[in-house]
Write a protein that holds these residues in place. Structure first.
Motif, PDB file in Angstrom:
ATOM      1  N   ARG A 197       0.830  -1.205   0.000  1.00  0.00           N
ATOM      2  CA  ARG A 197       0.000   0.000   0.000  1.00  0.00           C
ATOM      3  C   ARG A 197       0.868   1.260   0.000  1.00  0.00           C
ATOM      4  NH1 ARG A 197      -4.694   1.678   4.442  1.00  0.00           N
ATOM      5  NH2 ARG A 197      -5.396   3.560   3.326  1.00  0.00           N
ATOM      6  N   GLY A 198       0.563   2.170  -0.937  1.00  0.00           N
ATOM      7  CA  GLY A 198       1.287   3.431  -1.019  1.00  0.00           C
ATOM      8  C   GLY A 198       2.589   3.360  -1.788  1.00  0.00           C
ATOM      9  N   THR A 199       2.960   2.173  -2.286  1.00  0.00           N
ATOM     10  CA  THR A 199       4.199   2.011  -3.047  1.00  0.00           C
ATOM     11  C   THR A 199       3.891   1.986  -4.540  1.00  0.00           C
ATOM     12  OG1 THR A 199       5.215   0.724  -1.276  1.00  0.00           O
ATOM     13  CG2 THR A 199       6.217   0.550  -3.450  1.00  0.00           C
ATOM     14  N   ALA A 200       4.608   2.788  -5.315  1.00  0.00           N
ATOM     15  CA  ALA A 200       4.391   2.835  -6.761  1.00  0.00           C
ATOM     16  C   ALA A 200       5.171   1.714  -7.438  1.00  0.00           C
ATOM     17  CB  ALA A 200       4.814   4.187  -7.322  1.00  0.00           C
ATOM     18  N   PHE A 201       4.525   1.017  -8.351  1.00  0.00           N
ATOM     19  CA  PHE A 201       5.135  -0.081  -9.090  1.00  0.00           C
ATOM     20  C   PHE A 201       5.026   0.170 -10.590  1.00  0.00           C
ATOM     21  CE2 PHE A 201       3.953  -2.025  -5.084  1.00  0.00           C
ATOM     22  CZ  PHE A 201       4.981  -2.930  -4.824  1.00  0.00           C
ATOM     23  N   VAL A 202       6.007  -0.324 -11.325  1.00  0.00           N
ATOM     24  CA  VAL A 202       5.927  -0.424 -12.783  1.00  0.00           C
ATOM     25  C   VAL A 202       6.342  -1.841 -13.144  1.00  0.00           C
ATOM     26  CG1 VAL A 202       6.719   0.395 -15.018  1.00  0.00           C
ATOM     27  CG2 VAL A 202       6.448   2.009 -13.148  1.00  0.00           C
ATOM     28  N   LEU A 203       5.411  -2.609 -13.711  1.00  0.00           N
ATOM     29  CA  LEU A 203       5.666  -3.984 -14.120  1.00  0.00           C
ATOM     30  C   LEU A 203       5.320  -4.124 -15.596  1.00  0.00           C
ATOM     31  CD1 LEU A 203       4.027  -5.883 -11.091  1.00  0.00           C
ATOM     32  CD2 LEU A 203       6.410  -5.143 -11.340  1.00  0.00           C
ATOM     33  N   SER A 204       5.977  -5.063 -16.278  1.00  0.00           N
ATOM     34  CA  SER A 204       5.724  -5.201 -17.711  1.00  0.00           C
ATOM     35  C   SER A 204       5.893  -6.639 -18.176  1.00  0.00           C
ATOM     36  CB  SER A 204       6.653  -4.288 -18.515  1.00  0.00           C
ATOM     37  OG  SER A 204       7.994  -4.749 -18.458  1.00  0.00           O
ATOM     38  N   ARG A 205       5.307  -6.918 -19.332  1.00  0.00           N
ATOM     39  CA  ARG A 205       5.447  -8.188 -20.024  1.00  0.00           C
ATOM     40  C   ARG A 205       5.538  -7.904 -21.519  1.00  0.00           C
ATOM     41  NH1 ARG A 205       3.577 -12.899 -17.234  1.00  0.00           N
ATOM     42  NH2 ARG A 205       3.107 -13.831 -19.254  1.00  0.00           N
ATOM     43  N   THR A 206       6.130  -8.830 -22.269  1.00  0.00           N
ATOM     44  CA  THR A 206       6.221  -8.663 -23.709  1.00  0.00           C
ATOM     45  C   THR A 206       5.093  -9.418 -24.405  1.00  0.00           C
ATOM     46  OG1 THR A 206       7.771 -10.516 -23.886  1.00  0.00           O
ATOM     47  CG2 THR A 206       8.717  -8.292 -23.709  1.00  0.00           C
ATOM     48  N   VAL A 207       4.704  -8.903 -25.558  1.00  0.00           N
ATOM     49  CA  VAL A 207       3.679  -9.512 -26.398  1.00  0.00           C
ATOM     50  C   VAL A 207       4.192  -9.528 -27.833  1.00  0.00           C
ATOM     51  CG1 VAL A 207       1.347  -9.242 -27.336  1.00  0.00           C
ATOM     52  CG2 VAL A 207       1.770  -8.800 -24.922  1.00  0.00           C
ATOM     53  N   THR A 208       3.957 -10.614 -28.532  1.00  0.00           N
ATOM     54  CA  THR A 208       4.376 -10.737 -29.919  1.00  0.00           C
ATOM     55  C   THR A 208       3.192 -10.470 -30.841  1.00  0.00           C
ATOM     56  OG1 THR A 208       6.076 -12.363 -29.390  1.00  0.00           O
ATOM     57  CG2 THR A 208       5.328 -12.283 -31.670  1.00  0.00           C
ATOM     58  N   ILE A 209       3.426  -9.644 -31.846  1.00  0.00           N
ATOM     59  CA  ILE A 209       2.436  -9.392 -32.885  1.00  0.00           C
ATOM     60  C   ILE A 209       2.928 -10.113 -34.138  1.00  0.00           C
ATOM     61  CG2 ILE A 209       1.109  -7.648 -34.092  1.00  0.00           C
ATOM     62  CD1 ILE A 209       0.941  -7.553 -31.000  1.00  0.00           C
ATOM     63  N   PRO A 210       2.304 -11.225 -34.533  1.00  0.00           N
ATOM     64  CA  PRO A 210       2.791 -12.014 -35.666  1.00  0.00           C
ATOM     65  C   PRO A 210       2.755 -11.231 -36.974  1.00  0.00           C
ATOM     66  CG  PRO A 210       1.204 -13.249 -34.338  1.00  0.00           C
ATOM     67  CD  PRO A 210       1.123 -11.826 -33.892  1.00  0.00           C
ATOM     68  N   GLY A 211       3.676 -11.600 -37.880  1.00  0.00           N
ATOM     69  CA  GLY A 211       3.734 -10.971 -39.187  1.00  0.00           C
ATOM     70  C   GLY A 211       5.145 -10.585 -39.539  1.00  0.00           C
ATOM     71  N   THR A 212       5.311  -9.960 -40.682  1.00  0.00           N
ATOM     72  CA  THR A 212       6.623  -9.521 -41.143  1.00  0.00           C
ATOM     73  C   THR A 212       7.026  -8.250 -40.412  1.00  0.00           C
ATOM     74  OG1 THR A 212       6.219 -10.474 -43.331  1.00  0.00           O
ATOM     75  CG2 THR A 212       7.998  -8.861 -43.134  1.00  0.00           C
ATOM     76  N   GLU A 213       8.087  -8.340 -39.642  1.00  0.00           N
ATOM     77  CA  GLU A 213       8.519  -7.209 -38.820  1.00  0.00           C
ATOM     78  C   GLU A 213       9.479  -6.317 -39.588  1.00  0.00           C
ATOM     79  OE1 GLU A 213      10.828  -6.309 -34.566  1.00  0.00           O
ATOM     80  OE2 GLU A 213      10.375  -8.360 -35.203  1.00  0.00           O
ATOM     81  N   THR A 214       9.224  -5.020 -39.557  1.00  0.00           N
ATOM     82  CA  THR A 214      10.102  -4.022 -40.145  1.00  0.00           C
ATOM     83  C   THR A 214      10.512  -3.046 -39.059  1.00  0.00           C
ATOM     84  OG1 THR A 214       8.991  -4.175 -42.290  1.00  0.00           O
ATOM     85  CG2 THR A 214      10.349  -2.236 -41.902  1.00  0.00           C
ATOM     86  N   THR A 215      11.800  -2.953 -38.800  1.00  0.00           N
ATOM     87  CA  THR A 215      12.278  -2.039 -37.758  1.00  0.00           C
ATOM     88  C   THR A 215      12.698  -0.715 -38.374  1.00  0.00           C
ATOM     89  OG1 THR A 215      14.534  -2.909 -37.899  1.00  0.00           O
ATOM     90  CG2 THR A 215      13.052  -3.936 -36.300  1.00  0.00           C
ATOM     91  N   THR A 216      12.552   0.338 -37.600  1.00  0.00           N
ATOM     92  CA  THR A 216      12.893   1.684 -38.037  1.00  0.00           C
ATOM     93  C   THR A 216      13.972   2.241 -37.125  1.00  0.00           C
ATOM     94  OG1 THR A 216      10.622   2.038 -38.803  1.00  0.00           O
ATOM     95  CG2 THR A 216      11.993   3.997 -38.469  1.00  0.00           C
ATOM     96  N   PRO A 217      15.091   2.736 -37.686  1.00  0.00           N
ATOM     97  CA  PRO A 217      16.138   3.307 -36.842  1.00  0.00           C
ATOM     98  C   PRO A 217      15.600   4.485 -36.034  1.00  0.00           C
ATOM     99  CG  PRO A 217      16.938   2.966 -39.080  1.00  0.00           C
ATOM    100  CD  PRO A 217      15.448   2.766 -39.114  1.00  0.00           C
ATOM    101  N   LEU A 218      16.106   4.611 -34.824  1.00  0.00           N
ATOM    102  CA  LEU A 218      15.698   5.718 -33.971  1.00  0.00           C
ATOM    103  C   LEU A 218      16.236   7.030 -34.546  1.00  0.00           C
ATOM    104  CD1 LEU A 218      14.202   5.997 -31.189  1.00  0.00           C
ATOM    105  CD2 LEU A 218      16.467   6.312 -30.188  1.00  0.00           C
ATOM    106  N   PRO A 219      15.409   8.068 -34.647  1.00  0.00           N
ATOM    107  CA  PRO A 219      15.918   9.364 -35.101  1.00  0.00           C
ATOM    108  C   PRO A 219      17.028   9.851 -34.180  1.00  0.00           C
ATOM    109  CG  PRO A 219      13.522   9.344 -35.116  1.00  0.00           C
ATOM    110  CD  PRO A 219      13.959   8.096 -34.406  1.00  0.00           C
ATOM    111  N   PRO A 220      17.996  10.579 -34.709  1.00  0.00           N
ATOM    112  CA  PRO A 220      19.088  11.074 -33.868  1.00  0.00           C
ATOM    113  C   PRO A 220      18.587  12.058 -32.823  1.00  0.00           C
ATOM    114  CG  PRO A 220      19.149  12.103 -36.039  1.00  0.00           C
ATOM    115  CD  PRO A 220      18.129  11.015 -36.110  1.00  0.00           C
ATOM    116  N   ALA A 221      19.402  12.252 -31.790  1.00  0.00           N
ATOM    117  CA  ALA A 221      19.053  13.195 -30.732  1.00  0.00           C
ATOM    118  C   ALA A 221      18.837  14.587 -31.324  1.00  0.00           C
ATOM    119  CB  ALA A 221      20.155  13.229 -29.677  1.00  0.00           C
ATOM    120  N   ALA A 222      17.820  15.269 -30.820  1.00  0.00           N
ATOM    121  CA  ALA A 222      17.484  16.599 -31.322  1.00  0.00           C
ATOM    122  C   ALA A 222      16.912  17.432 -30.191  1.00  0.00           C
ATOM    123  CB  ALA A 222      16.480  16.506 -32.473  1.00  0.00           C
ATOM    124  N   LYS A 223      16.961  18.740 -30.368  1.00  0.00           N
ATOM    125  CA  LYS A 223      16.429  19.642 -29.353  1.00  0.00           C
ATOM    126  C   LYS A 223      14.937  19.880 -29.518  1.00  0.00           C
ATOM    127  CE  LYS A 223      20.232  20.594 -27.089  1.00  0.00           C
ATOM    128  NZ  LYS A 223      20.394  20.218 -25.660  1.00  0.00           N
TER     129      LYS A 223
END
Length: 270
Positions: free
Chosen positions: A135-161
Motif C-alpha cells: 500500500r502506497g508504493t508505486a510499481f511499474v511492471l511489464s510483459r512482452t507480447v508478440t504481434i505475428p507478421g513480417t517485422e520491419t524495424t525503423t532506426p531511432l531518429p538522432p538526438a534533437a532539441k
C-alpha cells in the motif's frame, strides 16, 4: 503512433477507456524505482494469458495484478486522476500507446489497444496498491507480447532539441546525466509564437515519459510546473532521472482545444 514511423501521433488516445472483460487495474509511476522491465517486484506480479495479439486491428489485452498472497489486487490508489496507467511500446520505440484501462470486479483489467504492427511490444503497467503490504508504493511492471507478421524495424531518429507535431513545435532544453536528477525545460510554440492555452491533462499541463533505446527501459519525468487555471505554457519544467546512458525516446502529451497531442523526441544521456 501506429508503430510505422517515429514522431507520429499515438495510435490510441490516452484518455481511451477499455471495456471490462468477460470475467476472465489505474496510476502513472512517479516514484517507483527500477526500470519496469520485470513482471514481478516485492511479491506483486503482472499476469496475463495474452502472449500474442493480432496485427492491424484493435486488440484487447487482458491482465491482472496479483499480490504477495497470489490473489488479484482490486484496490488501487488514484495517481494523476487514474488508478492504472498502461503503456504499449514497440521494441524499436516507433509504437506508443498510453491508455487507462478498466477493471472488472474480479481484478482483471482490459486495455483496448489500437492497431499494432508486427514485432515485439512491451506492455507496461504503472500503479499503486491501496491495500496490502505494498500500500502506497508505486510499481511499474511489464510483459512482452508478440504481434505475428513480417517485422520491419525503423532506426531511432538522432538526438534533437526539438520536434513538431500537429503544427506545434516542442523544444527540450537540458543535459541529463545518467543516474542523477536534472531539470528539463519543455517549450511549446506554434507558428513561432508561444503557446499559452495548454489545458490541464492528468493533473498537469503535459505528461512526459521516456523509454531507453535497446532494452525499452521505462522512466517517468516528474512535472514540477504547478497547474494554475485552465491555460498553461509555453514553458514546462520537469525533473528527469534517467538511470542509464544512451538514447532515450521522450513522449510528451499535452492538450489544447480539447485535443490530445503527442510529440516524440530523442534525448541523449551521458
Amino acid at each position: 503512433m501506429p508503430g510505422t514511423a517515429h514522431g507520429a501521433k499515438p495510435s490510441a488516445p490516452s484518455s481511451m477507456k477499455a471495456s471490462p472483460s468477460m470475467g476472465d487495474m489505474p496510476g502513472m509511476d512517479h516514484t517507483a524505482s527500477g526500470n519496469g522491465l520485470s513482471d514481478t517486484k516485492d511479491g506483486y506480479r503482472l499476469t496475463s494469458q495474452d502472449m500474442t495479439l493480432a496485427a492491424g486491428t484493435r486488440a484487447a489485452y487482458r491482465f491482472a495484478i496479483t499480490g504477495p498472497d497470489r490473489k488479484p489486487v482490486t484496490r488501487f490508489a488514484v495517481d494523476q486522476t487514474q488508478r492504472m496507467h498502461f503503456y504499449a511500446i514497440r521494441s524499436d520505440l516507433t509504437g506508443f500507446q498510453h491508455l487507462h484501462p478498466t477493471m472488472a470486479a474480479d481484478g482483471v483489467w482490459t486495455a483496448d489497444l489500437a492497431s499494432l504492427t508486427p514485432g515485439s511490444w512491451r506492455m507496461f503497467t504503472s500503479f499503486t496498491p491501496d491495500s496490502g503490504s505494498g500500500r502506497g508504493t508505486a510499481f511499474v511492471l511489464s510483459r512482452t507480447v508478440t504481434i505475428p507478421g513480417t517485422e520491419t524495424t525503423t532506426p531511432l531518429p538522432p538526438a534533437a532539441k526539438s520536434t513538431e507535431t500537429d503544427g506545434y513545435t516542442v523544444t527540450v532544453q537540458g543535459a541529463p546525466t545518467a543516474g542523477m536528477t536534472h531539470p528539463l525545460t519543455v517549450t511549446v510554440t506554434k507558428g513561432g509564437k508561444p503557446v499559452t492555452d495548454l489545458q490541464p491533462y492528468l493533473d498537469t499541463y503535459a505528461h512526459l515519459t521516456a523509454f531507453h533505446e535497446g532494452d525499452v527501459a521505462f522512466a517517468h519525468l516528474h512535472p514540477t510546473t504547478r497547474v494554475n487555471g485552465d491555460r498553461g505554457g509555453p514553458e514546462l519544467s520537469f525533473d528527469a532521472e534517467l538511470p542509464t546512458a544512451g538514447n532515450w525516446r521522450l513522449f510528451l502529451q499535452f492538450r489544447t482545444g480539447g485535443e490530445l497531442h503527442t510529440a516524440a523526441v530523442t534525448l541523449n544521456v551521458g
